[in-house]
Enzyme design. Sequence first.
Site, mmCIF file in Angstrom:
data_model
loop_
_atom_site.group_PDB
_atom_site.id
_atom_site.type_symbol
_atom_site.label_atom_id
_atom_site.label_comp_id
_atom_site.label_asym_id
_atom_site.label_seq_id
_atom_site.Cartn_x
_atom_site.Cartn_y
_atom_site.Cartn_z
ATOM 1 N N SER A 303 0.839 -1.200 0.000
ATOM 2 C CA SER A 303 0.000 0.000 0.000
ATOM 3 C C SER A 303 0.871 1.246 0.000
ATOM 4 O O SER A 303 2.001 1.228 0.488
ATOM 5 C CB SER A 303 -0.889 0.019 1.243
ATOM 6 O OG SER A 303 -0.133 0.356 2.397
ATOM 7 N N ASP A 304 0.332 2.347 -0.543
ATOM 8 C CA ASP A 304 0.970 3.621 -0.289
ATOM 9 C C ASP A 304 0.868 3.876 1.211
ATOM 10 O O ASP A 304 0.003 3.318 1.902
ATOM 11 C CB ASP A 304 0.306 4.749 -1.080
ATOM 12 C CG ASP A 304 1.249 5.914 -1.339
ATOM 13 O OD1 ASP A 304 2.231 6.048 -0.591
ATOM 14 O OD2 ASP A 304 1.004 6.690 -2.265
ATOM 15 N N CYS A 305 1.740 4.709 1.727
ATOM 16 C CA CYS A 305 1.880 4.795 3.175
ATOM 17 C C CYS A 305 0.637 5.365 3.844
ATOM 18 O O CYS A 305 0.160 6.447 3.479
ATOM 19 C CB CYS A 305 3.131 5.604 3.513
ATOM 20 S SG CYS A 305 4.608 4.755 2.920
ATOM 21 N N SER A 307 -2.280 4.074 3.545
ATOM 22 C CA SER A 307 -3.483 3.912 2.724
ATOM 23 C C SER A 307 -4.574 3.104 3.413
ATOM 24 O O SER A 307 -5.761 3.390 3.251
ATOM 25 C CB SER A 307 -3.136 3.232 1.392
ATOM 26 O OG SER A 307 -2.513 4.128 0.520
#
Length: 774
Positions: A303-305, A307
């Site tokens: 995941s993007d941080c 997310s």
Amino acid sequence: MSSPRQTRGNKALPSVSTLLLSILFFISKLSNAQSSSPEFACDVTRNPSLAGYGFCNTGLKAEARVTDLVGRLTLEEKIGFLVSKATGVSRLGIPDYNWWSEALHGVSDVGGGSNFTGPVPGATSFPQVILTAASFNVSLFQAIGKVVSTEARAMYNVGAAGLTFWSPNVNIFRDPRWGRGQETPGEDPTLTSKYAVAYVKGLQGTDGGDPNRLKVAACCKHYTAYDVDNWKGVHRYTFNSVVNQQDMDDTFQPPFRSCVVDGNVASVMCSYNQVNGKPTCADPDLLSGVIRGQWKLNGYIVSDCDSVEVMYASQHYTKTPEEAVAKSMLAGLDLNCDHFTGQHAMGAVKAGLVNESDVDTAISNNFATLMRLGFFNGDPKKQPYGNLGPQDVCTDENQDLAREAARQGIVLLKNSNGSLPFSPSAIKTLAVIGPNANVTDTMIGNYHGVPCKYTTPLQGLVETVSATYQLGCPNVACTEADIDSATSLAASSDAVVLVMGTDLSIEREDHDRVDLFLPGKQQQLVTEVAKAAKGPVVLVIMSGGGLDVTFAKNNEKITSIMWVGFPGQAGGLAIADIIFGRHNPSGNLPMTWYPQSYVENLPMSNMNMRPDNSTGYPGRTYRFYTGETVYAFGDGISYTQFNHRLTKAPRLVSLSLDVSHPCRSSKCQSVDAIGPYCGKTIEVQLRVRNVGNREGSHTVFLFMTPPAVHRSPVKHLLAFEKVRLGKKEKAVVRFQVDVCKDLSVVDETGKRKIALGRHVLHVGKLKYSLNIRI
């Protein structure tokens, strides 16, 4: 009124930052013997009992090793491997590991997985990606990736870096205001795909080419349809990207598909935004269905941080944190950047929202990637790349490549009456003016590390001629401009170089632009300086995105305009190389430069690529927008001239259909891009000649305009090839065009179709008609 700074002779005045970096490198070379050690598992030298564990047995297949490891972990220990700062298990000889390292255009210290506080004080900082992409040189893309991964491995061997790098960014630069467009290869899916594959191969490729081993692990991000950060209250955390299937499969997905299918990338990062009402990190169709199912990812999905937390706390997509963790894991997410999943996964299991087997699946994908990296193979010094160390970072060759990348990417947009290149002997007094003329950090854009050293534009120029420097504006915001001092200097100088543009205060992650103008009073400063100048005026634009510089394009006193992106640590050297003719410019714009009028009534949040005449919606990128531009995709000038002649191409391509095919008995606009004719290629052959009086490099673009069916693009890029030719030299360029892959378009439902009828191939000013029929 500020007093000008005068620089004389052939040596640049060193900046404080350059001196400090040089001192740090000197100290680091003396202290290499005190280098720290890398983190790795299965250290059988220190703990011989580990040799009995299957996951430490390099003779077993990776799948069996992963199964053995997962079977030895408690649920609590397993959950520790679901997050970016993975918690080690000392009883099994597994250390903590930080998955988050970045290598967008050089090893970066963003994320904490890599650092410059120990034996390696800096790494080679290449130009920001948008400028490298402007070179249109695929071999250069891969060469940079190879250098970055070599420096990363060298840093890992002394405990200064990780092995998993969350780069490259392969989103499409759809809207010119996007603050992160600088990180991308531009607006075109073909260029972005080719960049992605080449850079990933450079990062990941081992000398033996074994796909089951990785030099470092790359990650293509941000999946998908992500290109709004923070624009007029529209924020990436809560933005719902409404995308039709045609645009999804025609524009947003191709670079990610190429990453996985052609580049064999080890990871894909899902983005913050929702797509059509679902968070990308919780969409099983996008993750398990497409990335793993259709494209067969060999690696992990991260995941993007934050997310996962965002979908609960900001998007309110779930009622509880545990539900957010469960939905993302069941969708196919393996690793959560940050801590949220680690905090709530146990609760999700206890609530029956996920099973322990789901946790096993996720961490198995993570472990399999670390296996390919050799993390579980014992001492890295005894493995491939084990001999790399600080001596392999910031080498002369690596720094020369950073300079060469900037030179190849810089785009000359205007050159009236051949005013460039300057003759050093003819320039006795050079005025260097502008807020970006002597900058350091600005040159390396975002997601940077600590460079080996800097050469600013001013420093680069004064290595060749004497110059007098005037800031003009205190910074790029340019709320105040010292026009009197600047015009006075320009009026007394043989030539003027203005270095203007933006920096990260204007365009960056979490900060989109609201207009396309040069900031503040920059335009006024440029105009007044040009008016006062007695000699040629060069406008150098340092920026990530395009700007409306129509005023300069139309101003006869401004003789040359060049765009230098954010050109990296050697940007000043590259700029001087081009201005004084040591290098012939060959860059081409990887994105359209629009006038301000284009964006005035165009919401960034409208994701539609195709125009809508009923509403006046103009469409996006050169593929669909046909209105006025300041400069077009592919624009770029050389100091020499090239011509093209088409020497081979078919006039007709016939598709063989089964006798029962419905298009045999009724008229069809297109046929499916599947069938016996797939795999068929046609050759397009061109002769390219340098008709000028100096050598130069030239990108040959092969565009196609398909028949006007399925709302197809106005034209799109099929292929490109960069060639270097001596004066009067010629070469033959051959393109192999795949009928199904290259001559197809995406229809309204997202399916690839081969349009029947007249296709027009474009190369420079040449146009060639090609008919496809059944």
